[in-house]
Design a protein around this motif. Structure first.
Motif, PDB file in Angstrom:
ATOM      1  N   LEU A  46       7.582  -9.257  -5.655  1.00 21.36           N
ATOM      2  CA  LEU A  46       8.874  -8.882  -5.100  1.00 21.36           C
ATOM      3  C   LEU A  46       8.803  -8.691  -3.579  1.00 21.36           C
ATOM      4  O   LEU A  46       9.722  -9.092  -2.856  1.00 21.36           O
ATOM      5  CB  LEU A  46       9.395  -7.613  -5.769  1.00 21.36           C
ATOM      6  N   VAL A  47       7.717  -8.092  -3.109  1.00 22.82           N
ATOM      7  CA  VAL A  47       7.560  -7.899  -1.659  1.00 22.82           C
ATOM      8  C   VAL A  47       7.413  -9.250  -0.972  1.00 22.82           C
ATOM      9  O   VAL A  47       8.009  -9.506   0.078  1.00 22.82           O
ATOM     10  CB  VAL A  47       6.359  -6.975  -1.341  1.00 22.82           C
ATOM     11  N   ARG A  48       6.632 -10.146  -1.567  1.00 22.13           N
ATOM     12  CA  ARG A  48       6.456 -11.491  -0.998  1.00 22.13           C
ATOM     13  C   ARG A  48       7.806 -12.207  -0.905  1.00 22.13           C
ATOM     14  O   ARG A  48       8.141 -12.780   0.126  1.00 22.13           O
ATOM     15  CB  ARG A  48       5.492 -12.318  -1.837  1.00 22.13           C
ATOM     16  N   ASN A  49       8.603 -12.146  -1.979  1.00 23.19           N
ATOM     17  CA  ASN A  49       9.922 -12.779  -1.975  1.00 23.19           C
ATOM     18  C   ASN A  49      10.831 -12.165  -0.924  1.00 23.19           C
ATOM     19  O   ASN A  49      11.570 -12.875  -0.223  1.00 23.19           O
ATOM     20  CB  ASN A  49      10.576 -12.693  -3.344  1.00 23.19           C
ATOM     21  N   ARG A  50      10.783 -10.848  -0.803  1.00 24.06           N
ATOM     22  CA  ARG A  50      11.655 -10.138   0.159  1.00 24.06           C
ATOM     23  C   ARG A  50      11.286 -10.495   1.592  1.00 24.06           C
ATOM     24  O   ARG A  50      12.141 -10.743   2.425  1.00 24.06           O
ATOM     25  CB  ARG A  50      11.550  -8.634  -0.088  1.00 24.06           C
ATOM     26  N   GLN A  81       0.825  -1.203   0.000  1.00 18.47           N
ATOM     27  CA  GLN A  81       0.000   0.000   0.000  1.00 18.47           C
ATOM     28  C   GLN A  81       0.864   1.260   0.000  1.00 18.47           C
ATOM     29  O   GLN A  81       0.576   2.211  -0.729  1.00 18.47           O
ATOM     30  CB  GLN A  81      -0.934  -0.001   1.213  1.00 18.47           C
ATOM     31  N   ALA A  82       1.926   1.267   0.791  1.00 19.94           N
ATOM     32  CA  ALA A  82       2.811   2.428   0.838  1.00 19.94           C
ATOM     33  C   ALA A  82       3.457   2.678  -0.526  1.00 19.94           C
ATOM     34  O   ALA A  82       3.545   3.817  -0.987  1.00 19.94           O
ATOM     35  CB  ALA A  82       3.881   2.228   1.905  1.00 19.94           C
ATOM     36  N   ILE A  83       3.874   1.603  -1.183  1.00 15.50           N
ATOM     37  CA  ILE A  83       4.513   1.745  -2.500  1.00 15.50           C
ATOM     38  C   ILE A  83       3.495   2.223  -3.535  1.00 15.50           C
ATOM     39  O   ILE A  83       3.773   3.142  -4.307  1.00 15.50           O
ATOM     40  CB  ILE A  83       5.152   0.411  -2.931  1.00 15.50           C
ATOM     41  N   MET A  84       2.323   1.609  -3.553  1.00 15.44           N
ATOM     42  CA  MET A  84       1.320   1.958  -4.556  1.00 15.44           C
ATOM     43  C   MET A  84       0.810   3.386  -4.362  1.00 15.44           C
ATOM     44  O   MET A  84       0.513   4.078  -5.345  1.00 15.44           O
ATOM     45  CB  MET A  84       0.147   0.966  -4.513  1.00 15.44           C
ATOM     46  N   ASN A  85       0.705   3.852  -3.124  1.00 13.49           N
ATOM     47  CA  ASN A  85       0.230   5.214  -2.878  1.00 13.49           C
ATOM     48  C   ASN A  85       1.228   6.264  -3.322  1.00 13.49           C
ATOM     49  O   ASN A  85       0.849   7.316  -3.830  1.00 13.49           O
ATOM     50  CB  ASN A  85      -0.091   5.402  -1.394  1.00 13.49           C
ATOM     51  N   THR A  86       2.509   5.982  -3.148  1.00 15.65           N
ATOM     52  CA  THR A  86       3.511   6.994  -3.485  1.00 15.65           C
ATOM     53  C   THR A  86       3.976   6.932  -4.933  1.00 15.65           C
ATOM     54  O   THR A  86       4.527   7.903  -5.434  1.00 15.65           O
ATOM     55  CB  THR A  86       4.750   6.870  -2.564  1.00 15.65           C
ATOM     56  N   HIS A  87       3.767   5.800  -5.596  1.00 15.34           N
ATOM     57  CA  HIS A  87       4.257   5.636  -6.968  1.00 15.34           C
ATOM     58  C   HIS A  87       3.138   5.172  -7.904  1.00 15.34           C
ATOM     59  O   HIS A  87       3.326   4.290  -8.730  1.00 15.34           O
ATOM     60  CB  HIS A  87       5.430   4.651  -6.999  1.00 15.34           C
ATOM     61  N   VAL A  99       4.366   1.725 -11.102  1.00  9.55           N
ATOM     62  CA  VAL A  99       4.720   0.342 -10.765  1.00  9.55           C
ATOM     63  C   VAL A  99       3.551  -0.578 -11.085  1.00  9.55           C
ATOM     64  O   VAL A  99       2.391  -0.182 -11.018  1.00  9.55           O
ATOM     65  CB  VAL A  99       5.107   0.202  -9.276  1.00  9.55           C
ATOM     66  N   ASP A 100       3.887  -1.818 -11.424  1.00  5.77           N
ATOM     67  CA  ASP A 100       2.889  -2.835 -11.689  1.00  5.77           C
ATOM     68  C   ASP A 100       2.570  -3.540 -10.375  1.00  5.77           C
ATOM     69  O   ASP A 100       3.471  -4.037  -9.695  1.00  5.77           O
ATOM     70  CB  ASP A 100       3.426  -3.828 -12.721  1.00  5.77           C
ATOM     71  N   GLY A 101       1.308  -3.590 -10.014  1.00  6.38           N
ATOM     72  CA  GLY A 101       0.890  -4.176  -8.747  1.00  6.38           C
ATOM     73  C   GLY A 101       1.306  -5.630  -8.589  1.00  6.38           C
ATOM     74  O   GLY A 101       1.710  -6.058  -7.505  1.00  6.38           O
ATOM     75  N   LYS A 102       1.209  -6.402  -9.665  1.00  5.33           N
ATOM     76  CA  LYS A 102       1.589  -7.816  -9.599  1.00  5.33           C
ATOM     77  C   LYS A 102       3.080  -7.965  -9.328  1.00  5.33           C
ATOM     78  O   LYS A 102       3.493  -8.798  -8.526  1.00  5.33           O
ATOM     79  CB  LYS A 102       1.220  -8.527 -10.897  1.00  5.33           C
ATOM     80  N   ALA A 103       3.884  -7.163  -9.999  1.00  7.78           N
ATOM     81  CA  ALA A 103       5.328  -7.236  -9.808  1.00  7.78           C
ATOM     82  C   ALA A 103       5.704  -6.819  -8.388  1.00  7.78           C
ATOM     83  O   ALA A 103       6.544  -7.460  -7.745  1.00  7.78           O
ATOM     84  CB  ALA A 103       6.045  -6.354 -10.827  1.00  7.78           C
TER      85      ALA A 103
END
Length: 148
Positions: A141-145, A123-129, A133-137
């Protein structure tokens, strides 16, 4: 110049140049913005217009997938051409390296340590960018991290 003014200017130029595909795409976009203005009874901000552009892009992507699965390559090609025209109104997407760095920054800022924190980080990433950015990507990446 606002995004809505840019769309209007490009529409007029495309109309004068008899670029029928661009005229059709921009006409649909202008109609969507006008309908949204009528609903809200005020002028739209650039973020609201960007939301409408992103919605149109998503619709085109879904149509391409459906047409491709149905074997309608000519319609998929038409949607792909419209999609490319709409992408001109989308902000420049982040590169893979920039996205990875952004995820690392947001994870450390949020203090995220497990998958349970995934929603907050996304949510923080999607709100600021928004639109960059592609939501799926981001989700992958967040899940992997967070799972490592």
């Amino acid at each position: 110049m606002s995004l809505q003014e840019r769309i209007e200017r490009d529409f007029i130029a495309a109309y004068k140049n008899k670029d029928t595909v661009l005229v059709a795409v921009l006409r649909m976009l202008k109609t969507a913005t006008k309908n949204r203005q009528v609903d809200l009874q005020r002028l739209l901000s650039d973020d609201e217009v960007l939301d409408l552009v992103l919605k149109q892009i998503k619709q085109r992507q879904e149509s391409i997938d459906m047409y491709s699965k149905a074997g309608r390559d000519e319609l998929a090609a038409k949607e792909a051409a419209e999609l490319e025209l709409l992408r001109a109104y989308q902000p420049q997407p982040l590169s893979a390296d920039e996205l990875t760095a952004l995820i690392e920054t947001v994870v450390s800022e949020q203090g995220a340590t497990s998958i349970k924190d995934m929603g907050r980080v996304i949510q923080a990433i999607m709100n600021t960018h928004k639109g960059r950015v592609d939501g799926k990507a981001v989700s992958e990446l967040v899940r992997n991290r967070l799972s490592s």
